[in-house]
Design a protein around this motif. Sequence first.
Motif, PDB file in Angstrom:
ATOM      1  N   ARG A   1      21.173  -3.033 -30.842  1.00  0.00           N
ATOM      2  CA  ARG A   1      22.039  -2.881 -29.743  1.00  0.00           C
ATOM      3  C   ARG A   1      23.151  -2.866 -29.300  1.00  0.00           C
ATOM      4  O   ARG A   1      23.646  -2.044 -28.864  1.00  0.00           O
ATOM      5  CB  ARG A   1      21.373  -3.919 -27.977  1.00  0.00           C
ATOM      6  N   PHE A   2      24.476  -3.781 -29.406  1.00  0.00           N
ATOM      7  CA  PHE A   2      24.775  -4.181 -29.680  1.00  0.00           C
ATOM      8  C   PHE A   2      25.716  -3.200 -30.404  1.00  0.00           C
ATOM      9  O   PHE A   2      27.132  -2.838 -30.889  1.00  0.00           O
ATOM     10  CB  PHE A   2      25.604  -5.433 -29.388  1.00  0.00           C
ATOM     11  N   THR A   3      25.279  -3.145 -31.979  1.00  0.00           N
ATOM     12  CA  THR A   3      25.767  -2.050 -32.953  1.00  0.00           C
ATOM     13  C   THR A   3      24.990  -0.930 -33.061  1.00  0.00           C
ATOM     14  O   THR A   3      24.978  -0.355 -34.217  1.00  0.00           O
ATOM     15  CB  THR A   3      25.579  -3.001 -34.295  1.00  0.00           C
ATOM     16  N   ALA A   4      24.078  -0.492 -31.907  1.00  0.00           N
ATOM     17  CA  ALA A   4      24.116   0.732 -31.992  1.00  0.00           C
ATOM     18  C   ALA A   4      24.965   1.943 -32.878  1.00  0.00           C
ATOM     19  O   ALA A   4      24.649   2.974 -33.817  1.00  0.00           O
ATOM     20  CB  ALA A   4      23.448   1.241 -31.280  1.00  0.00           C
ATOM     21  N   ARG A   5      26.351   2.020 -31.839  1.00  0.00           N
ATOM     22  CA  ARG A   5      26.869   3.163 -32.362  1.00  0.00           C
ATOM     23  C   ARG A   5      27.659   3.328 -33.949  1.00  0.00           C
ATOM     24  O   ARG A   5      27.724   3.949 -33.984  1.00  0.00           O
ATOM     25  CB  ARG A   5      28.098   3.004 -31.391  1.00  0.00           C
TER      26      ARG A   5
ATOM     27  N   ARG B   1      27.853   5.277 -39.233  1.00  0.00           N
ATOM     28  CA  ARG B   1      27.401   4.826 -40.374  1.00  0.00           C
ATOM     29  C   ARG B   1      26.275   6.138 -41.401  1.00  0.00           C
ATOM     30  O   ARG B   1      26.386   6.114 -42.229  1.00  0.00           O
ATOM     31  CB  ARG B   1      26.990   3.437 -40.820  1.00  0.00           C
ATOM     32  N   ILE B   2      24.898   6.161 -40.562  1.00  0.00           N
ATOM     33  CA  ILE B   2      24.619   7.237 -41.127  1.00  0.00           C
ATOM     34  C   ILE B   2      25.083   7.899 -40.999  1.00  0.00           C
ATOM     35  O   ILE B   2      24.665   9.083 -42.446  1.00  0.00           O
ATOM     36  CB  ILE B   2      23.122   6.807 -40.075  1.00  0.00           C
ATOM     37  N   ILE B   3      25.815   8.685 -39.872  1.00  0.00           N
ATOM     38  CA  ILE B   3      26.414  10.139 -40.152  1.00  0.00           C
ATOM     39  C   ILE B   3      27.547  10.476 -41.478  1.00  0.00           C
ATOM     40  O   ILE B   3      27.248  11.500 -42.580  1.00  0.00           O
ATOM     41  CB  ILE B   3      27.062  10.238 -38.892  1.00  0.00           C
ATOM     42  N   TRP B   4      28.257   9.346 -41.578  1.00  0.00           N
ATOM     43  CA  TRP B   4      28.951   8.958 -43.355  1.00  0.00           C
ATOM     44  C   TRP B   4      28.483   9.687 -43.941  1.00  0.00           C
ATOM     45  O   TRP B   4      29.123  10.190 -45.053  1.00  0.00           O
ATOM     46  CB  TRP B   4      29.723   8.750 -42.345  1.00  0.00           C
ATOM     47  N   LEU B   5      27.342   8.508 -44.097  1.00  0.00           N
ATOM     48  CA  LEU B   5      26.238   8.305 -45.347  1.00  0.00           C
ATOM     49  C   LEU B   5      25.780   9.715 -45.892  1.00  0.00           C
ATOM     50  O   LEU B   5      26.214  10.270 -46.572  1.00  0.00           O
ATOM     51  CB  LEU B   5      25.789   6.792 -45.625  1.00  0.00           C
ATOM     52  N   SER B   6      25.210   9.986 -44.696  1.00  0.00           N
ATOM     53  CA  SER B   6      24.334  11.849 -45.099  1.00  0.00           C
ATOM     54  C   SER B   6      25.975  12.358 -44.590  1.00  0.00           C
ATOM     55  O   SER B   6      25.668  14.066 -46.297  1.00  0.00           O
ATOM     56  CB  SER B   6      24.419  11.851 -43.220  1.00  0.00           C
TER      57      SER B   6
END
Length: 238
Positions: free
Chosen positions: A88-92, A97-102
């Motif tokens: 919950r605290f690391t969702a952002r 990270r997901i956007i950058w890796l994508s």
Amino acid sequence: MKRPTPIPPRQTPPAPDEDDFAGDEPDEAPARGRLGSILPFGRSKHADVGDEDDGAEPTESKDPDAEKVGLRRLGWRRKRAERAEVRRFTARSRRRRIIWLSSVGAVVLLAIGTIGAAYSPLFAVEKIEVVGASALDVAAVEASLEGQKGRPLPLIDRDEIRAALTSFPLVETFSIEPHPPHELIVRVEERTPVAVIATDAGFTTVDAAGVALDTAEAQPEGVPIAEVEDGPHSDVFA
């Protein structure tokens, strides 16, 4: 003084008739239970045991294995709760990270696809065009470069092209220009004849560097004759 009234005589209740109890059976169990609850010697052993069991606290049987299982389950629940809080605290940050890796993955896939397509037969040479030749035989030059057909444009061998063009003395320099998807342009620059040297074989046309361009029996028109004893490679010719 008034005399008190006399006390009325005690009246005895009439005795019940036997006919009143003829159809009823005596219920001894409730009477026995009432007597047993009143008289201490009227209680049975079974009643005492039951009373003792009702008043005493039941002893709990503790199973070590059950306690271990319970502690293990509590540990699992605690870990799940901690992981849920961390997520919950690391969702952002995880979303970034997901956007950058994508994005990086998309760029890498695009580069790999482009390179793979460039080195595939999709970009193979099918047509070779020679540009800039005037005195040269263009058909002969294109025929000498047939070995490059069928190769992907990035795999064109420049050394093979140079070796093929050395058989044409008029070619001074050349350059290659790939035109995707299937065309290769070879741009040549011809040597400029500056003089003619008379030899036993005839008249040899040479350029400013002394390179023999052509030999003919007759003197070419518009080109002067150079009389040099040491030949076109001497300091005098230069």
